[in-house]
Motif scaffolding. Sequence first.
Motif, short mmCIF file in Angstrom:
data_model
loop_
_atom_site.label_atom_id
_atom_site.label_comp_id
_atom_site.label_asym_id
_atom_site.label_seq_id
_atom_site.Cartn_x
_atom_site.Cartn_y
_atom_site.Cartn_z
N GLY A 2 -4.38 -2.14 0.95
CA GLY A 2 -2.78 -2.03 0.67
C GLY A 2 -2.93 -1.60 -0.93
O GLY A 2 -3.74 -1.62 -1.64
N THR A 4 -0.52 -2.42 -4.54
CA THR A 4 0.58 -3.35 -5.26
C THR A 4 1.05 -2.61 -6.40
O THR A 4 0.10 -1.73 -7.09
N SER A 76 -5.04 -0.84 -5.60
CA SER A 76 -5.17 -0.88 -4.28
C SER A 76 -6.64 -1.79 -4.03
O SER A 76 -7.48 -1.98 -4.78
N ASP A 79 -6.29 -7.08 0.71
CA ASP A 79 -5.37 -8.11 0.42
C ASP A 79 -4.91 -8.08 -0.94
O ASP A 79 -4.79 -9.10 -1.69
N VAL A 81 -2.04 -7.63 -2.59
CA VAL A 81 -0.90 -8.42 -2.92
C VAL A 81 -1.29 -9.94 -3.22
O VAL A 81 -0.97 -10.46 -4.27
N SER A 117 3.84 -7.56 -7.84
CA SER A 117 4.45 -7.72 -6.48
C SER A 117 4.23 -8.81 -5.67
O SER A 117 3.06 -9.31 -5.62
N SER A 119 4.87 -9.17 -2.23
CA SER A 119 4.79 -8.93 -0.86
C SER A 119 4.65 -7.42 -0.83
O SER A 119 4.62 -6.75 -1.48
N ASP A 120 4.11 -7.09 0.40
CA ASP A 120 3.89 -5.57 0.68
C ASP A 120 5.07 -4.76 0.63
O ASP A 120 5.30 -3.86 0.11
N ASP A 121 5.94 -5.46 0.99
CA ASP A 121 7.65 -4.69 1.10
C ASP A 121 8.23 -4.51 -0.59
O ASP A 121 8.31 -3.49 -0.82
N ALA A 123 6.33 -4.45 -3.09
CA ALA A 123 5.02 -3.37 -3.64
C ALA A 123 5.52 -2.02 -3.24
O ALA A 123 5.62 -1.39 -4.29
N GLN A 124 5.96 -1.71 -1.96
CA GLN A 124 6.15 -0.43 -1.71
C GLN A 124 7.58 -0.17 -2.62
O GLN A 124 7.75 1.07 -2.95
#
Length: 152
Positions: A2, A4, A76, A79, A81, A117, A119-121, A123-124
């Motif tokens: 992932g 962030t 990156s 996990d 985030v 960030s 959450s992943d959302d 972060a994007q």
Amino acid sequence: MGLTFIAIKPDGVHRGLVGEIIARFEKRGLKLCALKVVVPEKAIAEKHYEEHAGKPFYPGLVDYLCSGPIVAMVWSGKDVVAVTRKMIGATKPAQSEPGTIRGDLALDMGRNVIHGSDSDDSAQREIKLWFKEEEVCSKYVKADRMWVYEVT
Ligand code: UDP
């Protein structure tokens, strides 16, 4: 792996904490994918914190972010985030555990040194807001990968 978005806020830059904070993420094993020093435009700061629009602290928060340069970064890792949020510590420094960035380096919620960030959302969304696609180098294989991860 992932990604962030992390930002060292203006107080972190003025207090000379940039190297210390980056070192913590590097030592943890995370991979640096993007980094720039930028004085945020108000419109971007407002968008970044849009979930807080209308709250009493929102105008001060936006002014704080725009008051000086920030160090905007993309990191990156596995996990990333959850790992970075834990390293950053609670929003209120009095509740941040010692050993966390805020727990070691901050005392005031309105000057809490760093953003990450949640959450992943987000972060994007935040990576897109602060960086152009070509500014994010997430494809390279870090030389220590086989020592940081149990690679099969
Ligand atoms: N903040 C503040 N007063 C508050 C709540 C938040 O000044 O009552 C600021 C603080 O700098 C915080 C930021 O607004 O880091 C964003 O709040 P959030 O709840 O998203 O905390 P974070 O994700 O940064 O821990």
